[in-house]
Design an enzyme around this catalytic site. Structure first.
Site, PDB file in Angstrom:
ATOM      1  N   GLN A 217       0.821  -1.211   0.000  1.00  0.00           N
ATOM      2  CA  GLN A 217       0.000   0.000   0.000  1.00  0.00           C
ATOM      3  C   GLN A 217       0.852   1.256   0.000  1.00  0.00           C
ATOM      4  O   GLN A 217       0.551   2.234  -0.690  1.00  0.00           O
ATOM      5  CB  GLN A 217      -0.914  -0.010   1.232  1.00  0.00           C
ATOM      6  CG  GLN A 217      -1.778   1.234   1.392  1.00  0.00           C
ATOM      7  CD  GLN A 217      -2.928   1.273   0.404  1.00  0.00           C
ATOM      8  OE1 GLN A 217      -3.293   0.242  -0.160  1.00  0.00           O
ATOM      9  NE2 GLN A 217      -3.498   2.441   0.197  1.00  0.00           N
ATOM     10  N   GLU A 218       1.922   1.248   0.787  1.00  0.00           N
ATOM     11  CA  GLU A 218       2.715   2.458   0.982  1.00  0.00           C
ATOM     12  C   GLU A 218       3.597   2.786  -0.221  1.00  0.00           C
ATOM     13  O   GLU A 218       3.702   3.951  -0.617  1.00  0.00           O
ATOM     14  CB  GLU A 218       3.592   2.312   2.231  1.00  0.00           C
ATOM     15  CG  GLU A 218       2.826   2.296   3.554  1.00  0.00           C
ATOM     16  CD  GLU A 218       2.311   3.669   3.945  1.00  0.00           C
ATOM     17  OE1 GLU A 218       2.722   4.670   3.320  1.00  0.00           O
ATOM     18  OE2 GLU A 218       1.492   3.753   4.879  1.00  0.00           O
ATOM     19  N   SER A 219       4.256   1.788  -0.783  1.00  0.00           N
ATOM     20  CA  SER A 219       5.272   2.081  -1.799  1.00  0.00           C
ATOM     21  C   SER A 219       5.189   1.204  -3.030  1.00  0.00           C
ATOM     22  O   SER A 219       6.003   1.373  -3.948  1.00  0.00           O
ATOM     23  CB  SER A 219       6.668   1.915  -1.184  1.00  0.00           C
ATOM     24  OG  SER A 219       6.902   0.545  -0.863  1.00  0.00           O
ATOM     25  N   TYR A 304      -7.543   3.981   3.587  1.00  0.00           N
ATOM     26  CA  TYR A 304      -6.292   3.261   3.817  1.00  0.00           C
ATOM     27  C   TYR A 304      -6.515   1.963   4.578  1.00  0.00           C
ATOM     28  O   TYR A 304      -5.998   0.904   4.187  1.00  0.00           O
ATOM     29  CB  TYR A 304      -5.336   4.171   4.596  1.00  0.00           C
ATOM     30  CG  TYR A 304      -3.995   3.564   4.926  1.00  0.00           C
ATOM     31  CD1 TYR A 304      -2.923   3.682   4.047  1.00  0.00           C
ATOM     32  CD2 TYR A 304      -3.776   2.898   6.131  1.00  0.00           C
ATOM     33  CE1 TYR A 304      -1.682   3.140   4.346  1.00  0.00           C
ATOM     34  CE2 TYR A 304      -2.546   2.342   6.438  1.00  0.00           C
ATOM     35  CZ  TYR A 304      -1.499   2.479   5.548  1.00  0.00           C
ATOM     36  OH  TYR A 304      -0.277   1.936   5.852  1.00  0.00           O
TER      37      TYR A 304
END
Length: 322
Positions: A217-219, A304
């Site tokens: 999800q983040e990167s 998120y």
């Protein structure tokens, strides 16, 4: 006139307007009426209330019990009104409003809603959107009252679209400023990142699949990623948070994975909940506290948490990611 504090609690629990309860309480005060207790509950409701755990004796003698029952009655009446509105409309207005609120494209919502109308409801799914029972705890953290999700058509639709916001994260509504990536496929994950997640999980107890879901999800599993606001590396740490949980460089995948695991473990121990730990990872632990130990009402965080949990479920189902 002094309004009992339990009136506020009843309004919040059953998600009804406080002002309406106050008006009813004030109108009944000091007046002779045919109903039961301080709220003048009509006797026709007594059998229904008894089935929902309200004893007639306490309804007559305990003001707070009587007020809570009045709140339940208002909730039921609102459910009936919403059901009538939904039945009368080919496309319920509250469904379209939910699509706009949670930034899911209307065609996706409409297709899903139409498909659900032709499916029989099972004992473990609820309402017109067939909400799975497994989502109810997360929905509670996000501020959706369980009773409403189960019984109120419009609340059920809102909850269903909130879930779709994760599962169709790539269908961004223009102008919302929220972006995501579809999660109906699993990218090729570098072997080293799987090994780093295995190591970090062994060191901290955080599930390996959850660590990889956060990295995804983040990167997008890019160890060299840098966000427009300066978050760095695989797990997207800002420098101040890295100084507390990280060692070495945030662009080193093992360092980043281990720091992310430490941070998630700290948040999980504080909130006793993986959904709230994820909310804290995105918005900061203080934001979760200020929201009353719920997922904060930030659009990004509201998307998120279910997005990461969706990725987690997909990764955990793969033999190499448990």
């Amino acid at each position: 006139m002094m309004i009992p504090p339990c009136l506020d609690a009843a309004a919040q629990h059953w998600q009804v307007r406080r002002a309406a309860l106050v008006r009813q309480y004030v109108a009944q005060a000091g007046r002779a009426h045919a109903g039961v207790g301080v709220m003048g509950i009509p006797t026709v409701w007594l059998p229904i209330l008894e089935k929902n755990g309200f004893s007639v004796r306490r309804l007559k003698t305990d003001a707070c019990t009587n007020i809570a029952a009045a709140a339940l009655i208002r909730a039921v009446e609102q459910v009936q009104k919403n059901r009538a509105k939904v039945t009368a409309q080919p496309v319920p207005a509250c469904l379209r409003q939910a699509a706009q609120t949670y930034a899911v494209s209307w065609p996706v919502v409409q297709r899903y809603y139409t498909a659900q109308q032709n499916v029989s409801v099972s004992a473990r799914r609820y309402g017109p959107m067939h909400i799975p029972a497994g989502w109810l705890p997360l929905l509670r953290y996000a501020g959706f009252p369980e009773w409403r999700v189960k019984h109120d058509a419009c609340w059920n639709m809102a909850a269903g679209v909130w879930i779709l916001a994760a599962e169709h994260a790539g269908d961004r509504v223009p102008g919302t400023g929220w972006k995501g990536t579809p999660i109906n496929w699993i990218p090729a994950i570098p072997v080293r990142i799987i090994q780093d997640a295995t190591y970090a999980s062994a060191q901290t107890g955080v599930p390996k699949a959850l660590l990889m879901a956060v990295a995804w999800q983040e990167s997008g599993f890019n160890p060299q990623a840098v966000s427009p606001v300066g978050a760095q590396g695989l797990m997207q740490f800002i420098p101040s948070t890295w100084a507390r949980y990280g060692q070495g460089s945030p662009f080193n995948p093992r360092n980043a994975m281990l720091a992310g695991a430490r941070y998630l473990r700290h948040l999980a121990l504080e909130f006793h909940s993986w959904p709230l730990a994820l909310a804290g990872y995105n918005a900061g632990g203080h934001a979760v506290v200020e929201a009353g130990d719920h997922i904060p009402d930030f659009t990004q965080t509201q998307h998120y948490v279910p997005a990461v949990l969706g990725r987690y479920r997909m990764l955990a189902s793969q033999s190499g990611a448990r």
